[in-house]
Design a protein around this motif. Structure first.
Motif, PDB file in Angstrom:
ATOM      1  N   ASP A 203       0.778  -1.231   0.000  1.00 31.03           N
ATOM      2  CA  ASP A 203       0.000   0.000   0.000  1.00 31.03           C
ATOM      3  C   ASP A 203       0.812   1.283   0.000  1.00 31.03           C
ATOM      4  OD1 ASP A 203       0.912  -0.437   2.572  1.00 31.03           O
ATOM      5  OD2 ASP A 203      -0.919   0.276   3.536  1.00 31.03           O
ATOM      6  N   ARG A 204       2.103   1.214   0.279  1.00 26.99           N
ATOM      7  CA  ARG A 204       2.899   2.448   0.294  1.00 26.99           C
ATOM      8  C   ARG A 204       4.380   2.128   0.254  1.00 26.99           C
ATOM      9  NH1 ARG A 204       1.844   3.886   6.593  1.00 26.99           N
ATOM     10  NH2 ARG A 204       3.343   2.411   7.368  1.00 26.99           N
ATOM     11  N   LYS A 205       5.131   3.173  -0.035  1.00 30.81           N
ATOM     12  CA  LYS A 205       6.578   3.045  -0.040  1.00 30.81           C
ATOM     13  C   LYS A 205       7.122   3.706   1.219  1.00 30.81           C
ATOM     14  CE  LYS A 205       7.215   3.287  -5.024  1.00 30.81           C
ATOM     15  NZ  LYS A 205       7.867   3.987  -6.115  1.00 30.81           N
ATOM     16  N   SER A 206       7.933   3.014   1.932  1.00 30.92           N
ATOM     17  CA  SER A 206       8.702   3.611   3.024  1.00 30.92           C
ATOM     18  C   SER A 206       9.981   2.805   3.129  1.00 30.92           C
ATOM     19  CB  SER A 206       7.926   3.601   4.334  1.00 30.92           C
ATOM     20  OG  SER A 206       7.719   2.305   4.798  1.00 30.92           O
ATOM     21  N   GLY A 207      11.054   3.501   3.244  1.00 35.00           N
ATOM     22  CA  GLY A 207      12.334   2.826   3.241  1.00 35.00           C
ATOM     23  C   GLY A 207      12.956   2.728   4.610  1.00 35.00           C
ATOM     24  N   MET A 208      14.159   2.174   4.620  1.00 39.14           N
ATOM     25  CA  MET A 208      14.837   1.946   5.882  1.00 39.14           C
ATOM     26  C   MET A 208      15.102   3.261   6.618  1.00 39.14           C
ATOM     27  SD  MET A 208      18.527   0.506   4.600  1.00 39.14           S
ATOM     28  CE  MET A 208      18.636   0.404   2.837  1.00 39.14           C
ATOM     29  N   GLN A 209      15.427   4.314   5.899  1.00 34.66           N
ATOM     30  CA  GLN A 209      15.711   5.596   6.542  1.00 34.66           C
ATOM     31  C   GLN A 209      14.459   6.168   7.200  1.00 34.66           C
ATOM     32  OE1 GLN A 209      18.751   6.886   6.990  1.00 34.66           O
ATOM     33  NE2 GLN A 209      17.772   8.404   8.287  1.00 34.66           N
ATOM     34  N   GLU A 210      13.333   6.063   6.531  1.00 36.61           N
ATOM     35  CA  GLU A 210      12.077   6.563   7.097  1.00 36.61           C
ATOM     36  C   GLU A 210      11.690   5.799   8.367  1.00 36.61           C
ATOM     37  OE1 GLU A 210      12.217   7.703   2.852  1.00 36.61           O
ATOM     38  OE2 GLU A 210      12.444   5.781   3.842  1.00 36.61           O
ATOM     39  N   LYS A 211      11.924   4.512   8.375  1.00 36.18           N
ATOM     40  CA  LYS A 211      11.609   3.707   9.567  1.00 36.18           C
ATOM     41  C   LYS A 211      12.470   4.147  10.747  1.00 36.18           C
ATOM     42  CE  LYS A 211       9.907  -0.668   7.867  1.00 36.18           C
ATOM     43  NZ  LYS A 211       9.228  -1.292   8.972  1.00 36.18           N
ATOM     44  N   VAL A 212      13.744   4.365  10.518  1.00 38.60           N
ATOM     45  CA  VAL A 212      14.642   4.801  11.584  1.00 38.60           C
ATOM     46  C   VAL A 212      14.244   6.199  12.065  1.00 38.60           C
ATOM     47  CG1 VAL A 212      17.035   5.434  12.130  1.00 38.60           C
ATOM     48  CG2 VAL A 212      16.553   3.349  10.834  1.00 38.60           C
ATOM     49  N   GLU A 213      13.969   7.104  11.130  1.00 37.55           N
ATOM     50  CA  GLU A 213      13.582   8.467  11.506  1.00 37.55           C
ATOM     51  C   GLU A 213      12.306   8.464  12.331  1.00 37.55           C
ATOM     52  OE1 GLU A 213      13.419  10.562   7.792  1.00 37.55           O
ATOM     53  OE2 GLU A 213      15.604  10.627   7.620  1.00 37.55           O
ATOM     54  N   SER A 214      11.347   7.621  11.998  1.00 41.75           N
ATOM     55  CA  SER A 214      10.097   7.546  12.750  1.00 41.75           C
ATOM     56  C   SER A 214      10.333   7.147  14.199  1.00 41.75           C
ATOM     57  CB  SER A 214       9.145   6.554  12.064  1.00 41.75           C
ATOM     58  OG  SER A 214       7.951   6.431  12.809  1.00 41.75           O
ATOM     59  N   VAL A 215      11.191   6.160  14.409  1.00 40.87           N
ATOM     60  CA  VAL A 215      11.501   5.722  15.775  1.00 40.87           C
ATOM     61  C   VAL A 215      12.263   6.807  16.532  1.00 40.87           C
ATOM     62  CG1 VAL A 215      12.782   4.037  17.154  1.00 40.87           C
ATOM     63  CG2 VAL A 215      11.433   3.268  15.201  1.00 40.87           C
ATOM     64  N   MET A 216      13.241   7.423  15.871  1.00 42.30           N
ATOM     65  CA  MET A 216      14.028   8.452  16.521  1.00 42.30           C
ATOM     66  C   MET A 216      13.166   9.647  16.895  1.00 42.30           C
ATOM     67  SD  MET A 216      16.904   7.069  16.918  1.00 42.30           S
ATOM     68  CE  MET A 216      17.833   8.442  17.555  1.00 42.30           C
ATOM     69  N   GLU A 217      12.221  10.004  16.071  1.00 43.38           N
ATOM     70  CA  GLU A 217      11.306  11.111  16.371  1.00 43.38           C
ATOM     71  C   GLU A 217      10.511  10.810  17.634  1.00 43.38           C
ATOM     72  OE1 GLU A 217       7.176  12.388  14.437  1.00 43.38           O
ATOM     73  OE2 GLU A 217       8.890  12.710  13.093  1.00 43.38           O
ATOM     74  N   LYS A 218      10.007   9.590  17.732  1.00 44.41           N
ATOM     75  CA  LYS A 218       9.238   9.204  18.917  1.00 44.41           C
ATOM     76  C   LYS A 218      10.116   9.107  20.155  1.00 44.41           C
ATOM     77  CE  LYS A 218       5.799   6.917  16.108  1.00 44.41           C
ATOM     78  NZ  LYS A 218       6.203   7.472  14.821  1.00 44.41           N
TER      79      LYS A 218
END
Length: 99
Positions: free
Chosen positions: A81-96
């Motif tokens: 359903d969408r594109k998200s890469g390894m960098q986006e996954k890491v950034e999401s966790v770091m933001e939280k």
């Protein structure tokens, strides 16, 4: 679509260090044109097509023809359903983490 995969390829029955064999597999990943990241426990690759990711892993394993036995571990995150890469996954966790 997005396919992100961490995999490791370990020859069994070889000398203690397997880095020369891992380097052969990582060379295939590097030459594939896919995004990738080497970690101490495996290699992460990502692409838009799951079959392309599988093909790269297969080509890497084929570089170890001198090895009679190989252990292969694969973990895949496949999103249609969408594109998200390894960098986006890491950034999401770091933001939280930083909130």
């Amino acid at each position: 679509m997005s396919a992100m995969c961490i995999f490791s390829v370990t020859p069994l029955g070889k000398e203690e260090s397997v880095s020369k064999y891992v380097a052969k597999v990582v060379k295939v990943v590097k030459d594939s044109g896919l995004k990738w990241q080497l970690t101490p426990m495996g290699t992460i690759i990502e692409g838009e097509d799951l079959q392309v990711v599988f093909k790269v892993i297969d080509e890497g394993v084929r570089q170890l023809e001198e090895c009679n036995r190989i252990s292969i571990t694969i973990k895949i995150d496949y999103k249609k359903d969408r594109k998200s890469g390894m960098q986006e996954k890491v950034e999401s966790v770091m933001e939280k983490l930083n909130n």
